[in-house]
Design an enzyme around this catalytic site. Structure first.
Site, PDB file in Angstrom:
ATOM      1  N   GLY A 169     -29.721   4.212 -67.515  1.00  0.00           N
ATOM      2  CA  GLY A 169     -28.311   3.225 -67.607  1.00  0.00           C
ATOM      3  C   GLY A 169     -29.081   1.895 -67.707  1.00  0.00           C
ATOM      4  O   GLY A 169     -28.169   1.208 -68.503  1.00  0.00           O
ATOM      5  N   HIS A 183      -9.058  -2.074 -81.121  1.00  0.00           N
ATOM      6  CA  HIS A 183      -9.126  -1.922 -82.631  1.00  0.00           C
ATOM      7  C   HIS A 183     -10.133  -3.191 -83.029  1.00  0.00           C
ATOM      8  O   HIS A 183     -10.148  -4.150 -82.136  1.00  0.00           O
ATOM      9  CB  HIS A 183      -7.746  -2.093 -83.184  1.00  0.00           C
ATOM     10  CG  HIS A 183      -6.912  -3.178 -82.947  1.00  0.00           C
ATOM     11  ND1 HIS A 183      -7.443  -4.657 -83.348  1.00  0.00           N
ATOM     12  CD2 HIS A 183      -6.299  -3.690 -81.818  1.00  0.00           C
ATOM     13  CE1 HIS A 183      -6.558  -5.425 -82.948  1.00  0.00           C
ATOM     14  NE2 HIS A 183      -6.012  -4.968 -82.195  1.00  0.00           N
ATOM     15  N   ILE A 189     -18.080  -2.877 -64.155  1.00  0.00           N
ATOM     16  CA  ILE A 189     -16.966  -1.908 -64.045  1.00  0.00           C
ATOM     17  C   ILE A 189     -15.630  -2.597 -63.684  1.00  0.00           C
ATOM     18  O   ILE A 189     -15.512  -3.777 -63.072  1.00  0.00           O
ATOM     19  CB  ILE A 189     -17.397  -1.121 -62.620  1.00  0.00           C
ATOM     20  CG1 ILE A 189     -16.217   0.184 -62.555  1.00  0.00           C
ATOM     21  CG2 ILE A 189     -17.435  -1.831 -61.313  1.00  0.00           C
ATOM     22  CD1 ILE A 189     -16.966   1.326 -61.650  1.00  0.00           C
TER      23      ILE A 189
HETATM   24  C1  LIG Z   1     -21.209   4.548 -63.498  1.00  0.00           C
HETATM   25  C2  LIG Z   1     -21.802   3.349 -62.890  1.00  0.00           C
HETATM   26  O1  LIG Z   1     -22.147   2.997 -61.867  1.00  0.00           O
HETATM   27  S1  LIG Z   1     -21.803   2.078 -64.135  1.00  0.00           S
HETATM   28  C3  LIG Z   1     -22.377   0.734 -63.344  1.00  0.00           C
HETATM   29  C4  LIG Z   1     -21.270  -0.450 -63.144  1.00  0.00           C
HETATM   30  N1  LIG Z   1     -21.755  -1.490 -62.201  1.00  0.00           N
HETATM   31  C5  LIG Z   1     -21.314  -2.662 -62.351  1.00  0.00           C
HETATM   32  O2  LIG Z   1     -20.285  -2.839 -63.067  1.00  0.00           O
HETATM   33  C6  LIG Z   1     -22.054  -3.719 -61.477  1.00  0.00           C
HETATM   34  C7  LIG Z   1     -21.860  -5.071 -62.043  1.00  0.00           C
HETATM   35  N2  LIG Z   1     -22.666  -6.040 -61.307  1.00  0.00           N
HETATM   36  C8  LIG Z   1     -22.177  -7.022 -60.295  1.00  0.00           C
HETATM   37  O3  LIG Z   1     -20.854  -7.565 -60.609  1.00  0.00           O
HETATM   38  C9  LIG Z   1     -23.085  -8.094 -59.691  1.00  0.00           C
HETATM   39  O4  LIG Z   1     -22.419  -8.218 -58.481  1.00  0.00           O
HETATM   40  C10 LIG Z   1     -23.642  -9.172 -60.210  1.00  0.00           C
HETATM   41  C11 LIG Z   1     -24.605  -8.523 -61.472  1.00  0.00           C
HETATM   42  C12 LIG Z   1     -22.643  -9.974 -61.289  1.00  0.00           C
HETATM   43  C13 LIG Z   1     -24.253  -9.996 -59.503  1.00  0.00           C
HETATM   44  O5  LIG Z   1     -25.279  -9.468 -58.645  1.00  0.00           O
HETATM   45  P1  LIG Z   1     -26.631 -10.305 -58.384  1.00  0.00           P
HETATM   46  O6  LIG Z   1     -27.253 -10.931 -59.282  1.00  0.00           O
HETATM   47  O7  LIG Z   1     -27.412  -9.418 -57.328  1.00  0.00           O
HETATM   48  O8  LIG Z   1     -25.962 -11.445 -57.445  1.00  0.00           O
HETATM   49  P2  LIG Z   1     -25.012 -11.614 -56.089  1.00  0.00           P
HETATM   50  O9  LIG Z   1     -24.980 -10.327 -55.609  1.00  0.00           O
HETATM   51  O10 LIG Z   1     -26.451 -12.612 -55.299  1.00  0.00           O
HETATM   52  O11 LIG Z   1     -24.109 -12.683 -56.184  1.00  0.00           O
HETATM   53  C14 LIG Z   1     -24.299 -14.077 -56.718  1.00  0.00           C
HETATM   54  C15 LIG Z   1     -22.915 -14.523 -56.038  1.00  0.00           C
HETATM   55  O12 LIG Z   1     -21.902 -13.986 -57.155  1.00  0.00           O
HETATM   56  C16 LIG Z   1     -20.899 -13.500 -56.281  1.00  0.00           C
HETATM   57  N3  LIG Z   1     -20.526 -12.361 -57.140  1.00  0.00           N
HETATM   58  C17 LIG Z   1     -21.225 -11.176 -57.464  1.00  0.00           C
HETATM   59  N4  LIG Z   1     -20.523 -10.348 -58.172  1.00  0.00           N
HETATM   60  C18 LIG Z   1     -19.497 -10.839 -58.350  1.00  0.00           C
HETATM   61  C19 LIG Z   1     -18.334 -10.237 -58.914  1.00  0.00           C
HETATM   62  N5  LIG Z   1     -18.260  -9.180 -59.693  1.00  0.00           N
HETATM   63  N6  LIG Z   1     -17.215 -10.910 -59.060  1.00  0.00           N
HETATM   64  C20 LIG Z   1     -17.097 -12.082 -58.288  1.00  0.00           C
HETATM   65  N7  LIG Z   1     -18.238 -12.608 -57.662  1.00  0.00           N
HETATM   66  C21 LIG Z   1     -19.365 -12.079 -57.741  1.00  0.00           C
HETATM   67  C22 LIG Z   1     -21.636 -13.282 -54.948  1.00  0.00           C
HETATM   68  O13 LIG Z   1     -20.489 -13.091 -53.937  1.00  0.00           O
HETATM   69  C23 LIG Z   1     -22.309 -14.341 -54.989  1.00  0.00           C
HETATM   70  O14 LIG Z   1     -21.679 -15.353 -54.369  1.00  0.00           O
HETATM   71  P3  LIG Z   1     -21.893 -16.372 -53.358  1.00  0.00           P
HETATM   72  O15 LIG Z   1     -23.364 -17.077 -54.342  1.00  0.00           O
HETATM   73  O16 LIG Z   1     -21.001 -17.346 -53.283  1.00  0.00           O
HETATM   74  O17 LIG Z   1     -22.528 -15.707 -52.145  1.00  0.00           O
END
Ligand SMILES: CC(=O)SCCNC(=O)CCNC(=O)[C@H](O)C(C)(C)COP(=O)(O)OP(=O)(O)OC[C@H]1O[C@@H](n2cnc3c(N)ncnc32)[C@H](O)[C@@H]1OP(=O)(O)O
Length: 213
Positions: free
Chosen positions: A71, A138, A168
């Site tokens: 992944g 597209h 996601i």
């Molecule tokens: C089949 C499957 O599983 S496929 C996988 C799919 N997975 C995903 O889409 C995961 C995507 N990852 C995320 O959204 C994560 O939260 C990330 C990468 C954006 C941030 O993760 P990290 O780098 O660990 O940062 P952290 O969790 O410390 O967050 C930093 C700040 O951003 C905020 N934040 C984190 N994610 C989000 C988000 N998606 N939307 C809004 N705010 C967010 C946190 O609340 C935090 O705010 P604060 O500083 O005011 O407390």
């Protein structure tokens, strides 16, 4: 029927394995992962062993292809490059319940999960992941090693550069770009171009930090 080596034995690999079996084009032969130090049969009868076995197996058997089911975009690239295999030896896996336009182009090593839609004129680079129910409208151009997470949506003419990860449920409005190796967080909506090597979150999406991995 061609034989297939799956590289990776984690959560993503479980889903990739389902896609590979649902296509009935491949007989799964081996699941290689560096969690296995020695080669030997798993409980399902498939060979388990370290990733280094793959190069030898591909060399020895012309009827065998490989798929890197890891992944992480960076690790997937590292492992795929280390295999030094010809592009045509990397399987392209498309679940039968994905909808892929005949006018879309998909490169080897990519998986398209169930419910995904890829519309006319779109292209997906090598070793991409178009995850469950992702929408690629597209004329989008998605670079190699990119990951479009479940339920994410790219409007028309979006460019997602190499190694970028669209989280996601995230969305990108038409004509914008997501820079190389950037991460658009879960549920974000990009309303401006997102530069390379950063993390952007929220609605509208704003850059919160750089990324070095
Ligand atoms: C089949 C499957 O599983 S496929 C996988 C799919 N997975 C995903 O889409 C995961 C995507 N990852 C995320 O959204 C994560 O939260 C990330 C990468 C954006 C941030 O993760 P990290 O780098 O660990 O940062 P952290 O969790 O410390 O967050 C930093 C700040 O951003 C905020 N934040 C984190 N994610 C989000 C988000 N998606 N939307 C809004 N705010 C967010 C946190 O609340 C935090 O705010 P604060 O500083 O005011 O407390």
């Amino acid at each position: 029927m061609r034989r297939l080596i799956l590289i990776g034995d984690g959560g993503h690999a479980k889903v990739v394995r389902d896609v590979a079996l649902s296509e009935h084009r491949y007989e799964l032969t081996a699941v290689l992962d560096d969690r296995y130090e020695e080669a030997g049969p798993g409980t399902d009868g498939l060979l388990r062993g370290p990733v280094k076995l793959a190069r030898h197996m591909l060399r020895e058997d012309d009827g065998m292809d490989v798929f890197v089911a890891i992944g992480s975009n960076t690790i997937r690239r590292k492992v795929a490059e280390a295999l030094q295999a010809a592009p045509e030896r990397f399987a392209l896996l498309i679940h039968p319940r994905a909808v892929v336009s005949t006018e879309a182009r998909l490169a080897p090593g990519t998986v398209v999960m169930p419910g995904a839609v890829i519309n006319a004129g779109a292209s997906i680079g090598a070793h991409g992941i178009v995850n469950t129910c992702a929408i690629v409208e597209h004329d989008c151009v998605v670079g190699s090693y990119a990951h479009l997470s479940p339920g994410s949506a790219l409007a028309g003419g979006v460019t997602v550069y190499e190694g970028a990860h669209v989280g996601i449920g995230a969305a990108v409005i038409q004509g914008l770009s997501i820079g190389a190796w950037s991460l658009l967080g879960a549920g974000a909506v990009a309303v401006r171009d997102i530069p390379g090597r950063c993390t952007a979150v929220g609605v509208p999406a704003v850059v919160i930090k750089g990324r070095n991995d």
